[in-house]
Write an enzyme that holds these catalytic residues in place. Sequence first.
Site, short mmCIF file in Angstrom:
data_model
loop_
_atom_site.label_atom_id
_atom_site.label_comp_id
_atom_site.label_asym_id
_atom_site.label_seq_id
_atom_site.Cartn_x
_atom_site.Cartn_y
_atom_site.Cartn_z
N VAL A 66 -9.49 9.61 -9.24
CA VAL A 66 -8.29 10.44 -9.07
C VAL A 66 -7.42 10.49 -10.32
CG1 VAL A 66 -8.15 10.21 -6.55
CG2 VAL A 66 -6.92 8.57 -8.01
N ASN A 92 -3.65 7.85 -1.27
CA ASN A 92 -3.71 6.41 -0.99
C ASN A 92 -4.31 5.60 -2.14
OD1 ASN A 92 -4.15 3.90 0.80
ND2 ASN A 92 -6.23 4.45 0.15
N SER A 143 4.82 1.64 -1.33
CA SER A 143 4.80 0.21 -1.02
C SER A 143 6.24 -0.23 -0.81
CB SER A 143 4.22 -0.58 -2.21
OG SER A 143 4.46 -1.96 -2.03
N TYR A 157 4.05 -2.87 -11.03
CA TYR A 157 3.45 -2.16 -9.88
C TYR A 157 4.55 -1.44 -9.11
CZ TYR A 157 1.42 -1.86 -5.13
OH TYR A 157 0.99 -1.44 -3.88
N ALA A 158 5.67 -2.15 -8.88
CA ALA A 158 6.77 -1.57 -8.11
C ALA A 158 7.30 -0.30 -8.77
CB ALA A 158 7.89 -2.60 -7.96
P1 NAP Z 1 -8.01 -1.77 -1.82
O1 NAP Z 1 -8.54 -2.46 -0.61
O2 NAP Z 1 -8.15 -2.42 -3.15
O3 NAP Z 1 -8.65 -0.30 -1.87
C1 NAP Z 1 -8.30 0.56 -2.90
C2 NAP Z 1 -8.97 1.88 -2.72
O4 NAP Z 1 -8.55 2.74 -3.81
C3 NAP Z 1 -10.48 1.78 -2.77
O5 NAP Z 1 -11.03 2.61 -1.77
C4 NAP Z 1 -10.83 2.28 -4.15
O6 NAP Z 1 -12.06 3.00 -4.19
C5 NAP Z 1 -9.72 3.29 -4.39
N1 NAP Z 1 -9.52 3.58 -5.82
C6 NAP Z 1 -9.14 2.73 -6.79
N2 NAP Z 1 -9.12 3.38 -7.98
C7 NAP Z 1 -9.51 4.65 -7.73
C8 NAP Z 1 -9.67 5.80 -8.52
N3 NAP Z 1 -9.44 5.77 -9.85
N4 NAP Z 1 -10.07 6.95 -7.92
C9 NAP Z 1 -10.30 7.00 -6.60
N5 NAP Z 1 -10.17 5.94 -5.78
C10 NAP Z 1 -9.76 4.78 -6.35
O7 NAP Z 1 -6.45 -1.48 -1.66
P2 NAP Z 1 -5.53 -1.26 -0.35
O8 NAP Z 1 -4.83 -2.51 -0.08
O9 NAP Z 1 -6.32 -0.58 0.71
O10 NAP Z 1 -4.44 -0.25 -0.95
C11 NAP Z 1 -4.44 1.13 -0.66
C12 NAP Z 1 -3.09 1.69 -1.09
O11 NAP Z 1 -2.05 1.04 -0.37
C13 NAP Z 1 -2.76 1.48 -2.56
O12 NAP Z 1 -2.09 2.60 -3.08
C14 NAP Z 1 -1.84 0.28 -2.55
O13 NAP Z 1 -0.99 0.24 -3.67
C15 NAP Z 1 -1.09 0.54 -1.26
N6 NAP Z 1 -0.47 -0.64 -0.67
C16 NAP Z 1 -1.24 -1.70 -0.26
C17 NAP Z 1 -0.62 -2.81 0.30
C18 NAP Z 1 -1.40 -4.02 0.75
O14 NAP Z 1 -0.76 -5.04 1.02
N7 NAP Z 1 -2.72 -3.96 0.89
C19 NAP Z 1 0.77 -2.84 0.45
C20 NAP Z 1 1.52 -1.74 0.03
C21 NAP Z 1 0.88 -0.66 -0.52
P3 NAP Z 1 -13.40 2.49 -4.96
O15 NAP Z 1 -13.59 1.05 -4.62
O16 NAP Z 1 -14.45 3.38 -4.38
O17 NAP Z 1 -13.16 2.74 -6.42
#
Ligand code: NAP
Length: 260
Positions: A66, A92, A143, A157-158
């Site tokens: 993305v 996302n 977030s 990050y924030a």
């Molecule tokens: P995650 O388990 O690490 O998953 C991240 C996802 O983003 C994966 O599917 C990965 O796909 C994809 N991704 C990363 N780089 C990419 C790129 N360049 N192009 C397309 N896809 C990409 O993370 P998560 O915890 O589910 O987080 C999802 C979102 O929620 C993020 O924006 C994160 O900042 C936000 N968030 C998470 C939390 C938390 O506590 N988990 C809290 C607040 C906000 P591939 O592996 O296929 O590359």
Amino acid sequence: MMFMQFEDLKEKVVLVTGASRGLGKAMAVEFSRHGAQVAANYNASSEKAQQLKEDNPGIEIFKADVSDRKQVRWMVNSIIKSMGRIDVIVNNAGVWKLQAFEEFDEVAFEMMWRINLLGAIYTTLEVLPYMKKNGGSIINIASNAGIGTAANGTTLYAITKASLIMLTKRLAFELGSYNIRVNAIAPGWTKTDLTVGGRSSDEIKELESYFRSRSELRAIGSPEDIARLAVYLGSDYSRFMTGQVLVIDGGRIDNLSHSI
Ligand code: NAP
């Protein structure tokens, strides 16, 4: 637990970026469970994406980084070609590189900036010409860090998530007249690869207890908790809501300030 069914989603095509794992995967599955056609984007995790498609007949998968506008354009064109329209975008895809401010690492910061913010901008820009015809819903996954919760190493990050929140508010203003709603979800700490990847089970337990103690509910959420809010925002049940930042974190108590 009884689950509400958002009937209108049966008519909708939903693009979820970063849907191969974590919150994105949970959201893709939840939208599909409500009958939506789901375009699940992934980048590196091909096998996981393939498995997601095999397990959920309503989900098609599309590879694109993305943070690369050309790849995003190709992806959106492919979705329009095979699925006909895009009614909902869930921006996302995101990365989290922990770093103390004084150990500023330009490469890590730029990666977060490009994926967390530019990724959402590129995806939205490429979908807009199609979405403007019928209206739609854009959901940016920010977030609670972006509104000022305190956790060491998350300052940079924030900043990317605070920018995504401002993008949400500005786009709600710019796109409202096209009946395009733009809202952000600000999740709290949720157990995914992003937050616990590479950590030992003792470290994970410690993190869980740290974040549990910092919520009014003394609880941590699951990816499904976040996904259920996303389907509400994607459905017409939230048709009068735009420009909002919905915090879903069990009531975090360690906010740095009281304003949003
Ligand atoms: P995650 O388990 O690490 O998953 C991240 C996802 O983003 C994966 O599917 C990965 O796909 C994809 N991704 C990363 N780089 C990419 C790129 N360049 N192009 C397309 N896809 C990409 O993370 P998560 O915890 O589910 O987080 C999802 C979102 O929620 C993020 O924006 C994160 O900042 C936000 N968030 C998470 C939390 C938390 O506590 N988990 C809290 C607040 C906000 P591939 O592996 O296929 O590359």
